[in-house]
Design an enzyme around this catalytic site. Structure first.
Site, PDB file in Angstrom:
ATOM      1  CE  LYS A 148      -4.232  -1.732   1.467  1.00 19.27           C
ATOM      2  NZ  LYS A 148      -5.397  -1.961   2.502  1.00 19.27           N
TER       3      LYS A 148
ATOM      4  NE  ARG B  25      -7.562  -8.553  -0.139  1.00 16.80           N
ATOM      5  CZ  ARG B  25      -7.252  -7.645  -1.098  1.00 16.80           C
ATOM      6  NH1 ARG B  25      -6.444  -6.803  -0.792  1.00 16.80           N
ATOM      7  NH2 ARG B  25      -7.898  -7.759  -2.145  1.00 16.80           N
TER       8      ARG B  25
END
Length: 260
Positions: free
Chosen positions: A204, A240
């Protein structure tokens, strides 16, 4: 949880696995690398992403889920905000509904109860197109925890079994770097809410704010592993990730050190 994006515009791997055969190869590769769950999505939730129609999303994910289910018995999660997509995915072989809006769409709570599937309730401030414009919290940890508890209560109230409910603090969804770091530092408080917790920090953009050289998502492996280990240390149930093999290796070393 290994990520399989059947999308043209996901922030890290958009377009790579849009074809069902390519998606199947990627999914089986992640299983071979040690993934325990496959998370399949057909609509990007990156900042600025545009919505996808229900029909288009179903067309992207159902053929892939069908093929994956025919080749493996591993749990499949459908990453969607739409009840109709979740229902179609479950019919094709998925068993987990991963919803970034925490079942906020009309009829979503009732659909989850009817399906009897596991549900992952994530916190997001705003919506993908605008969530990073100006996120604000007075106390990000307290507010995220309160939201997650409220959504879990709402799910239970319509008949979703408590043991089916997971929580996700929503790293990167309507949060600044400081908000993300505060949540990572307080993951034990999210775990203490008493539900399985999913952590999604892989590749991210907040990682690039800590390392400006990591402009491309694929260059954020080190930061992704650090976040995964922070989650494991706090007691999250699953992480994840895009980089399954590397994450599995990092977690094995971490576990071996813990046992020593």
């Amino acid at each position: 949880m290994g990520i399989v994006n059947a999308t043209p515009d996901s922030f890290s791997d958009g377009g790579l696995f849009e074809d069902p055969d390519a998606g199947l190869d990627h999914a089986l590769r992640l299983v071979g690398q040690g993934a325990d769950i496959l998370d399949i999505g057909g609509e990007s939730s990156r900042p600025g992403a545009e919505p996808v129609s229900e029909a288009d999303e179903i067309a992207r994910v159902v053929p892939l889920i069908t093929q994956v289910r025919a080749r493996t018995s591993f749990p499949i999660s459908i990453d969607t905000v739409k009840p109709a997509v979740a229902r179609a995915a479950m019919a094709a072989g998925a068993s987990i509904w991963n919803d970034i809006t925490a079942l906020s769409a009309p009829g979503a709570l009732e659909t989850a109860a009817d399906l009897g599937c596991d549900v992952i309730l994530m916190h997001m401030q705003g919506e993908p197109r605008t969530m990073q414009a100006a996120p604000h919290y007075d106390d990000v940890v307290a507010e995220v925890c309160a939201f997650l508890v409220a959504r879990a209560d709402a799910a239970k109230a319509v008949g979703v079994a408590r043991e089916r409910i997971w929580l996700d603090p929503g790293i990167g969804f309507g949060k600044t770097l400081e908000h993300n770091l505060a949540l990572l530092a307080a993951l034990d408080q999210v775990v203490a809410l008493g539900f399985p917790v999913l952590l999604g920090a892989s590749r991210k953009s907040f990682l690039a704010k800590l390392d400006p050289a990591a402009k491309a998502p694929a260059h954020r492996l080190g930061g992704s592993l650090a976040a995964a280990l922070a989650g494991a240390s706090a007691g999250v149930t699953a992480v994840r990730v895009h980089d399954v093999a590397e994450t599995v290796q990092a977690l094995r070393v971490w576990e071996a050190v813990k046992r020593t």
